[in-house]
Design an enzyme around this catalytic site. Sequence first.
Site, PDB file in Angstrom:
ATOM      1  N   GLU A  20       0.820  -1.206   0.000  1.00 41.27           N
ATOM      2  CA  GLU A  20       0.000   0.000   0.000  1.00 41.27           C
ATOM      3  C   GLU A  20       0.856   1.260   0.000  1.00 41.27           C
ATOM      4  O   GLU A  20       0.513   2.253  -0.656  1.00 41.27           O
ATOM      5  CB  GLU A  20      -0.951  -0.005   1.196  1.00 41.27           C
ATOM      6  CG  GLU A  20      -2.087  -1.000   1.097  1.00 41.27           C
ATOM      7  CD  GLU A  20      -1.657  -2.434   1.360  1.00 41.27           C
ATOM      8  OE1 GLU A  20      -2.405  -3.365   0.985  1.00 41.27           O
ATOM      9  OE2 GLU A  20      -0.559  -2.626   1.949  1.00 41.27           O
ATOM     10  N   HIS A  23     -11.120  -6.301   8.205  1.00 42.81           N
ATOM     11  CA  HIS A  23     -11.760  -6.021   6.928  1.00 42.81           C
ATOM     12  C   HIS A  23     -12.996  -5.137   7.085  1.00 42.81           C
ATOM     13  O   HIS A  23     -13.783  -5.021   6.146  1.00 42.81           O
ATOM     14  CB  HIS A  23     -12.181  -7.330   6.238  1.00 42.81           C
ATOM     15  CG  HIS A  23     -11.039  -8.204   5.831  1.00 42.81           C
ATOM     16  ND1 HIS A  23     -10.381  -9.004   6.723  1.00 42.81           N
ATOM     17  CD2 HIS A  23     -10.425  -8.378   4.635  1.00 42.81           C
ATOM     18  CE1 HIS A  23      -9.413  -9.659   6.093  1.00 42.81           C
ATOM     19  NE2 HIS A  23      -9.420  -9.292   4.828  1.00 42.81           N
TER      20      HIS A  23
END
Length: 356
Positions: A77, A146
């Site tokens: 990321e 998540h």
Amino acid sequence: MVDQKNAPASDAPETPAVAPMNMIQALNSALDVKMAEDPNVLSFGEDAGYFGGVFRVTDHLQKKHGLTRSFDAPISECGIVAAAIGMGAYGLRPVVEIQFADYIYPAYDQIVSEAAKMRYRSGGQFTSPITIRSPYGGGIFGGQTHSQSPEALFTHIAGLKVVIPSNPYDAKGLLTAAIEDDDPVVFFEPKRLYNGPFDGWHQNPVSPWKAQELAQVPTGKYVEPIGKARVMREGSDVTILAYGTMVWVALAGAEHAGLDAEVIDLRSLVPLDIETIEASVKKTGRCVIVHEAPKTSGYGGELSALVQERCFYHLEAPIARVAGWDTPYPHAFEWEYFPGPQRVSDALKSVMSGGR
């Protein structure tokens, strides 16, 4: 008989073509239209090229626009956002996908120390016209890694814009605006709304007139302005401020409470449409704030402070916040963790009684 061939053209603008879309399709359409219009727009991220993203938002973009415009990135990321910042500084308009908002933290330094500061530290010589898309919040039983809602971490950073749509129509228009913006936009997409609005209790449409209206999406380009809220339900008893998934929960809570509540979808957290909020609270005299993230240091605290500063002499009850628990996201208790219509209804009734 009128000669249609030589008849004067009508001055009325053509009605744009529309199609029913869920949020996934609307976001995909925004990307497709902008990539076709502007060769500097590109999309990339983990599994966001060939596969089309885990939620299929970038589906078919690689096939249509080519490997150099829609491609996969390594599982990094930090690297994804860093590459986007460099591309933006040299004139491109990258749209990057962080697969889940929970994965955005390794890129946090690049976002807040580089992207957000680019225009200011360079004296305007460079900008960072990047859009960082990411599915956020609960609704898929994804558990603690998540399902997080980290929006407050980004609203504190000067130089960033933070956008969270609640429906397909706004999703496409706001994403188009984000791509065209010369500064970085963090664009959170509520996973629980990807496949359509719902009633806050179950996955069935709520307020069919509104849900159906907002699912009719123009197939071409249009822009919804960043920084402008939408009044989803007009009322005079109490103002409810919400965004993303919680807009629909707020609507359901208002119906359940049987009150004439005004529901405002913020749409953009930074910049914030404080004028619409202020006008509503001064009209109703009461305010309830609903968000999915934990209550402590959540964005609702900032909203509460702003309302108190601007509307103190109009308030007839303390401002109430309905939020997630101050705990790590509980996988086994997802629906209890979510602010639901009953909790919203209870808060509405409390402020109507003066907060007692």
